[in-house]
Design a protein around this motif. Structure first.
Motif, mmCIF file in Angstrom:
data_model
loop_
_atom_site.group_PDB
_atom_site.id
_atom_site.type_symbol
_atom_site.label_atom_id
_atom_site.label_comp_id
_atom_site.label_asym_id
_atom_site.label_seq_id
_atom_site.Cartn_x
_atom_site.Cartn_y
_atom_site.Cartn_z
ATOM 1 N N PRO A 44 8.760 4.804 1.957
ATOM 2 C CA PRO A 44 7.851 5.069 0.843
ATOM 3 C C PRO A 44 8.593 5.402 -0.452
ATOM 4 N N ALA A 45 9.752 6.057 -0.332
ATOM 5 C CA ALA A 45 10.521 6.386 -1.541
ATOM 6 C C ALA A 45 10.980 5.119 -2.247
ATOM 7 N N SER A 46 11.443 4.144 -1.483
ATOM 8 C CA SER A 46 11.918 2.903 -2.113
ATOM 9 C C SER A 46 10.761 2.057 -2.633
ATOM 10 N N SER A 47 9.631 2.033 -1.919
ATOM 11 C CA SER A 47 8.472 1.280 -2.408
ATOM 12 C C SER A 47 7.970 1.863 -3.722
ATOM 13 N N LEU A 109 4.615 -3.347 -0.624
ATOM 14 C CA LEU A 109 5.618 -4.240 -1.236
ATOM 15 C C LEU A 109 5.247 -5.701 -1.020
ATOM 16 N N HIS A 110 4.807 -6.022 0.190
ATOM 17 C CA HIS A 110 4.446 -7.402 0.523
ATOM 18 C C HIS A 110 3.304 -7.901 -0.353
ATOM 19 N N SER A 121 11.723 -3.850 4.634
ATOM 20 C CA SER A 121 10.798 -2.744 4.883
ATOM 21 C C SER A 121 10.008 -2.958 6.173
ATOM 22 N N TYR A 122 9.601 -4.181 6.441
ATOM 23 C CA TYR A 122 8.916 -4.459 7.706
ATOM 24 C C TYR A 122 9.851 -4.226 8.896
ATOM 25 N N ILE A 123 11.102 -4.623 8.750
ATOM 26 C CA ILE A 123 12.078 -4.372 9.818
ATOM 27 C C ILE A 123 12.233 -2.866 10.026
#
Length: 183
Positions: A44-47, A109-110, A121-123
Motif C-alpha cells: 500500500p505504501a508504494s501504491s 495499480l492495475h 504487486s500481484y506477485i
C-alpha cells in the motif's frame, strides 16, 4: 520526482529479494511470516506513493475510497464472523486482512495505471497470502476471500488514469478551452 523513482525501484528490489529469500527450503515459518508482513506494508505504501509520483490527486482520492471500503468490509466480517485461526490464537480468521490490503493495493495499480505497473504487486500480494496460510494464521478460504474483497474494493472505486488535463477559461471576452497531455 527523482525520490519517487527511487522509492518505486527500492520497492521492486525489496519485493524480489524478499521473495527470493523465502524460497529457501530451510526458511523458518516465523521468518516467512515476517517477510509477508513487510511486503504487506510495502504494497500500500508504494501504491499510494505512485499516485504522488504521477501527481494524481484524483487517484489519491480513489485510493482513499477503496482503502476505506476494503477496511470496513474486511474488519466488519472479521469481527462478525466467528472463525477460529488455524493456530487457535483468536476467532478473527475470516477474511485475511493482510491479503485484502495487499490485493487492494495491487488491484488499484492495475485498474488505475495498467497491468504492467501492477505485476510485481500481484506477485507480492500472492506471496502475502501464501505466508498467511503457511504461518497458520489463515485457512486458504480466508486468503481467497481477502483477495476478492481487496480486489473488488479497488475495482469498484478506481478509474483508469488519463494523462489528459482539461481547463476552461470563461473570464475573458473570448472563451477558450485548453487540452494538454501530461507525460
Amino acid at each position: 520526482m527523482a525520490l519517487m523513482k527511487i522509492i518505486n525501484k527500492l520497492f521492486k528490489i525489496t519485493t524480489l529479494l524478499t521473495l527470493l529469500y523465502t524460497l529457501q527450503l530451510n526458511a523458518q515459518d516465523r521468518d516467512l511470516e515476517r517477510a509477508g508482513d513487510i511486503v504487506m506494508l510495502l504494497l500500500p505504501a508504494s501504491s499510494y506513493a505512485y499516485t504522488h509520483y504521477q501527481d494524481d490527486k484524483d487517484g489519491r482520492i480513489e485510493y482513499y475510497k477503496s482503502f476505506a471500503t476494503n477496511a470496513v468490509v474486511t474488519y466488519g466480517l472479521k469481527y462478525s464472523v466467528d472463525a477460529q485461526r488455524p493456530d487457535r490464537s483468536d476467532n478473527h480468521s475470516f477474511p485475511s486482512a493482510h491479503t485484502s490490503l495487499s490485493f487492494q493495493s495491487a488491484a488499484f495499480l492495475h485498474k488505475r495505471y495498467g497491468l504492467e505497473k501492477a505485476i510485481l504487486s500481484y506477485i507480492g500480494a500472492t506471496f502475502v497470502g501464501y505466508t498467511r496460510v503457511v504461518s497458520e494464521k489463515h485457512y486458504i478460504g480466508d486468503v481467497i476471500a481477502g483477495a476478492v474483497i481487496g480486489s473488488l474494493s479497488s475495482y469498484f472505486f478506481t478509474s483508469k488514469y488519463e494523462n489528459i488535463e482539461y481547463s476552461l477559461d470563461l473570464t475573458s471576452n473570448k472563451r477558450k478551452m485548453v487540452i494538454s497531455y501530461v507525460w
